[in-house]
Write a protein that holds these residues in place. Structure first.
Motif, PDB file in Angstrom:
ATOM      1  N   GLU A 223      -0.941 -33.060  13.381  1.00  0.00           N
ATOM      2  CA  GLU A 223      -0.979 -32.169  14.550  1.00  0.00           C
ATOM      3  C   GLU A 223      -0.730 -32.943  15.846  1.00  0.00           C
ATOM      4  OE1 GLU A 223      -4.545 -30.113  13.501  1.00  0.00           O
ATOM      5  OE2 GLU A 223      -3.397 -28.617  12.398  1.00  0.00           O
TER       6      GLU A 223
ATOM      7  N   GLN B 262     -17.385 -27.409   9.295  1.00  0.00           N
ATOM      8  CA  GLN B 262     -16.355 -26.612   9.960  1.00  0.00           C
ATOM      9  C   GLN B 262     -16.256 -27.050  11.419  1.00  0.00           C
ATOM     10  OE1 GLN B 262     -14.475 -23.684   8.724  1.00  0.00           O
ATOM     11  NE2 GLN B 262     -14.956 -24.817   6.872  1.00  0.00           N
TER      12      GLN B 262
ATOM     13  N   VAL C  47     -13.438 -33.229  12.146  1.00  0.00           N
ATOM     14  CA  VAL C  47     -13.034 -34.208  11.145  1.00  0.00           C
ATOM     15  C   VAL C  47     -13.095 -35.572  11.831  1.00  0.00           C
ATOM     16  CG1 VAL C  47     -10.547 -34.066  11.631  1.00  0.00           C
ATOM     17  CG2 VAL C  47     -11.312 -34.699   9.354  1.00  0.00           C
TER      18      VAL C  47
ATOM     19  N   LYS D  10     -10.848 -36.199  20.350  1.00  0.00           N
ATOM     20  CA  LYS D  10      -9.750 -35.317  20.759  1.00  0.00           C
ATOM     21  C   LYS D  10     -10.102 -33.899  20.357  1.00  0.00           C
ATOM     22  CE  LYS D  10      -6.087 -38.756  20.465  1.00  0.00           C
ATOM     23  NZ  LYS D  10      -6.098 -39.025  21.900  1.00  0.00           N
ATOM     24  N   VAL D  11      -9.719 -32.955  21.202  1.00  0.00           N
ATOM     25  CA  VAL D  11      -9.889 -31.541  20.881  1.00  0.00           C
ATOM     26  C   VAL D  11      -8.522 -31.012  20.470  1.00  0.00           C
ATOM     27  CG1 VAL D  11     -10.517 -29.265  21.765  1.00  0.00           C
ATOM     28  CG2 VAL D  11     -11.768 -31.292  22.533  1.00  0.00           C
ATOM     29  N   LEU D  12      -8.411 -30.571  19.238  1.00  0.00           N
ATOM     30  CA  LEU D  12      -7.106 -30.101  18.740  1.00  0.00           C
ATOM     31  C   LEU D  12      -7.137 -28.589  18.572  1.00  0.00           C
ATOM     32  CD1 LEU D  12      -6.276 -32.942  16.189  1.00  0.00           C
ATOM     33  CD2 LEU D  12      -5.375 -32.614  18.483  1.00  0.00           C
ATOM     34  N   ARG D  13      -6.092 -27.950  19.097  1.00  0.00           N
ATOM     35  CA  ARG D  13      -5.955 -26.494  18.985  1.00  0.00           C
ATOM     36  C   ARG D  13      -4.589 -26.172  18.417  1.00  0.00           C
ATOM     37  NH1 ARG D  13      -9.376 -22.933  21.206  1.00  0.00           N
ATOM     38  NH2 ARG D  13     -11.099 -23.770  22.443  1.00  0.00           N
ATOM     39  N   PRO D  14      -4.410 -26.391  17.121  1.00  0.00           N
ATOM     40  CA  PRO D  14      -3.091 -26.111  16.536  1.00  0.00           C
ATOM     41  C   PRO D  14      -2.824 -24.602  16.521  1.00  0.00           C
ATOM     42  CG  PRO D  14      -4.682 -26.655  14.823  1.00  0.00           C
ATOM     43  CD  PRO D  14      -5.368 -26.888  16.130  1.00  0.00           C
ATOM     44  N   PRO D  15      -1.563 -24.204  16.680  1.00  0.00           N
ATOM     45  CA  PRO D  15      -1.259 -22.774  16.646  1.00  0.00           C
ATOM     46  C   PRO D  15      -1.585 -22.185  15.271  1.00  0.00           C
ATOM     47  CG  PRO D  15       0.743 -24.089  16.745  1.00  0.00           C
ATOM     48  CD  PRO D  15      -0.378 -25.031  16.906  1.00  0.00           C
ATOM     49  N   GLU D  16      -2.135 -21.010  15.240  1.00  0.00           N
ATOM     50  CA  GLU D  16      -2.431 -20.258  14.016  1.00  0.00           C
ATOM     51  C   GLU D  16      -3.509 -20.901  13.142  1.00  0.00           C
ATOM     52  OE1 GLU D  16       1.283 -19.586  12.062  1.00  0.00           O
ATOM     53  OE2 GLU D  16       2.145 -18.617  13.807  1.00  0.00           O
ATOM     54  N   GLU D  17      -4.204 -21.899  13.681  1.00  0.00           N
ATOM     55  CA  GLU D  17      -5.303 -22.519  12.947  1.00  0.00           C
ATOM     56  C   GLU D  17      -6.494 -22.600  13.894  1.00  0.00           C
ATOM     57  OE1 GLU D  17      -5.139 -24.810   9.824  1.00  0.00           O
ATOM     58  OE2 GLU D  17      -3.469 -23.531   9.264  1.00  0.00           O
ATOM     59  N   PRO D  18      -7.720 -22.612  13.373  1.00  0.00           N
ATOM     60  CA  PRO D  18      -8.866 -22.716  14.269  1.00  0.00           C
ATOM     61  C   PRO D  18      -8.932 -24.092  14.947  1.00  0.00           C
ATOM     62  CG  PRO D  18      -9.555 -22.651  11.963  1.00  0.00           C
ATOM     63  CD  PRO D  18      -8.078 -22.483  11.960  1.00  0.00           C
TER      64      PRO D  18
ATOM     65  N   TYR E 138     -10.521 -27.604  16.451  1.00  0.00           N
ATOM     66  CA  TYR E 138     -11.519 -28.512  15.893  1.00  0.00           C
ATOM     67  C   TYR E 138     -11.542 -29.814  16.686  1.00  0.00           C
ATOM     68  CZ  TYR E 138      -7.574 -30.765  13.479  1.00  0.00           C
ATOM     69  OH  TYR E 138      -6.391 -31.409  13.192  1.00  0.00           O
TER      70      TYR E 138
ATOM     71  N   TYR F  20       2.352 -31.389  17.772  1.00  0.00           N
ATOM     72  CA  TYR F  20       2.015 -30.537  18.922  1.00  0.00           C
ATOM     73  C   TYR F  20       1.632 -31.285  20.189  1.00  0.00           C
ATOM     74  CZ  TYR F  20       1.605 -27.216  15.094  1.00  0.00           C
ATOM     75  OH  TYR F  20       1.860 -26.461  13.989  1.00  0.00           O
TER      76      TYR F  20
ATOM     77  N   THR G  88      -7.918 -17.474   8.741  1.00  0.00           N
ATOM     78  CA  THR G  88      -7.494 -18.812   9.167  1.00  0.00           C
ATOM     79  C   THR G  88      -6.020 -19.032   8.831  1.00  0.00           C
ATOM     80  OG1 THR G  88      -8.152 -21.132   9.189  1.00  0.00           O
ATOM     81  CG2 THR G  88      -8.181 -20.038   7.048  1.00  0.00           C
ATOM     82  N   GLY G  89      -5.497 -20.180   9.240  1.00  0.00           N
ATOM     83  CA  GLY G  89      -4.096 -20.498   8.976  1.00  0.00           C
ATOM     84  C   GLY G  89      -3.895 -21.004   7.557  1.00  0.00           C
TER      85      GLY G  89
ATOM     86  N   TYR H 171     -11.637 -33.973  16.665  1.00  0.00           N
ATOM     87  CA  TYR H 171     -11.209 -35.111  15.861  1.00  0.00           C
ATOM     88  C   TYR H 171     -11.812 -36.381  16.466  1.00  0.00           C
ATOM     89  CZ  TYR H 171      -8.011 -38.721  14.048  1.00  0.00           C
ATOM     90  OH  TYR H 171      -7.480 -39.854  13.484  1.00  0.00           O
TER      91      TYR H 171
ATOM     92  N   ARG I 232     -17.082 -22.770  16.633  1.00  0.00           N
ATOM     93  CA  ARG I 232     -17.096 -23.128  15.212  1.00  0.00           C
ATOM     94  C   ARG I 232     -18.514 -23.317  14.657  1.00  0.00           C
ATOM     95  NH1 ARG I 232     -12.357 -24.977  13.096  1.00  0.00           N
ATOM     96  NH2 ARG I 232     -13.328 -24.099  11.234  1.00  0.00           N
TER      97      ARG I 232
END
Lengths: 263, 139
Positions: B97, A245, A248, A199-207, A209, B101, B57-58, A211, A165
């Motif tokens: 999230e 980017q 958050v 925390k490292v978040l890897r949501p599906p279909e989103e980049p 990021y 998830y 992006t989503g 937290y 990122r």
């Protein structure tokens, strides 16, 4: 908040740590117990100015007196004992919510040759120095073999997201600095040993990021008010008026395990 | 037909009886989606849409990017509202999230309460934006 390290030693350090143990609230610099400690440090100053400035800085930090923290740091740096000075003020800057400055000092301390890496790497990550830790980890493991038994997978995953990122430690530090401003306005230090929980978040279909959740020993309504202020400050002061980017951050209610860690 | 406010009201109702992390997950999701739909409706109603390219992006991140980087032709007040909603939504997103998830996470009542409070603020800010849009329609 973090305890003032034992390397400061002595009665005054015990007094400051006792204040930190009592509450995460920033102290009133005019309160008798604070003035009493200041007086004892003034006496110490006559025999060891560097040690006195470290203690003045620690006390100014838990009073939220930013200008004084910087001034004592500047004076302490003029005296012998740079490693100790930087380590102590690294803690004090964090307690005062000056995370960007703490990052700057942390970069120096994290050099494995300085001897601080094993005891500060986790706190360094919590103030956004993910890449600074990751980039020195191999050298640190060679210097301190015991580190090989520690799980650094969170740092590895976070560093990978940052590269993807194009996120830097400094960009994270800029957001944490805004949180520090809000903390000082609300007169509260972070709760527990770490300034934030990553925390490292890897949501599906989103980049993916990062937290950063900063734990506070406050009720939900005040934490929410602080989060609301953070959103406003990000728009007003962050570059481009947004979170960078790939990251958050927000304030969150400290859990009993974090509060115990501070005790 | 449901409105964003209905999702938020449902989340509030659920929270009153919630006592487990599974129930807090549902509260967080409902509150988040109340805020998300309000933000989306606000952004779609803007007379000038963001010029930012969000093709890689989503849908949620794309919406937030558009809110964070409003069209320069928008009047100042609407730009600030747009960016403010964008920043607030960014801060709510990780909670949703985690709820949706991250099954190893034990979601807590304070996180559910924080999401509801955040969603309330987003919906209120969107209402403020709508009023501003009605009062001074931009060309």
């Amino acid at each position: 908040m973090n305890k003032v390290p034992k390397t400061l030693g002595g009665e005054v350090t015990d007094g400051i740590n006792a204040l930190l143990h009592e509450t995460d609230k920033l102290r009133d610099g005019t309160a008798p117990e604070i003035q009493n400690l200041f007086e004892r440090i003034r006496q110490l100053q006559k025999v060891d100015a560097q040690q006195a400035f470290l203690r003045f800085g620690a006390l100014a930090a838990i009073c939220g007196n930013v200008d004084d923290v910087f001034e004592y740091y500047r004076k302490a740096l003029l005296l012998p004992g740079e490693p100790d000075t930087k380590h102590e003020f690294w803690v004090s800057m964090g307690n005062a919510g000056l995370y960007g400055k703490a990052q700057e000092i942390g970069t120096w301390l994290l050099d494995p040759r300085r001897g601080f890496f094993p005891k500060i790497w986790e706190q360094a990550v919590s103030i956004g120095q993910v890449l600074a830790v990751w980039n020195r980890l191999q050298e640190a493991k060679r210097t301190y073999p015991d580190l090989s038994g520690i799980d650094f997978s969170l740092v590895e995953r976070a560093a990978a997201v940052m590269r993807e990122r194009e996120l830097s430690d400094e960009k994270i530090g800029a957001i944490l600095n805004l949180m520090g401003e809000i903390q000082r306005a609300h007169r509260i230090m972070y709760a527990g040993r770490l300034a934030s929980l990553l925390k490292v978040l890897r949501p599906p279909e989103e980049p993916p990021y990062l937290y950063f959740a900063m734990p506070l020993d406050l009720g939900v309504s005040e934490i929410h008010a602080m989060n609301r202020e953070l959103a406003r400050l990000v728009v007003e002061k962050a570059p481009a008026g947004t979170f960078p980017q790939g990251m958050v951050a927000s304030f969150t209610k400290a859990q009993p395990v974090e509060l115990r860690a501070a005790a | 037909m449901a409105q964003p406010e209905d999702l938020l009201a449902y989340a509030i109702k659920l929270l009153k009886a919630a006592s487990s992390h599974l129930e807090y997950r549902v509260v967080i999701e409902q509150a988040y989606y109340g805020a998300y739909h309000a933000a989306r409706q606000f952004e779609e109603a803007l007379p000038h849409r963001s010029l930012v390219n969000t093709s890689n992006t989503g849908s949620h991140d794309a919406l937030f990017q558009r809110l964070e980087c409003p069209n320069p032709k928008l009047d100042y007040g609407l730009k600030v509202i747009s960016q403010d909603i964008g920043a607030q939504m960014r801060m709510l997103k990780p909670l949703r999230e985690l709820a949706t998830y991250e099954l190893q996470e034990a979601l807590r009542v304070d996180q559910a309460e924080e999401t509801i409070a955040g969603a309330k603020d987003v919906i209120a800010e969107c209402a403020k934006g709508r009023k501003k849009l009605q009062a001074s329609p931009s060309k």
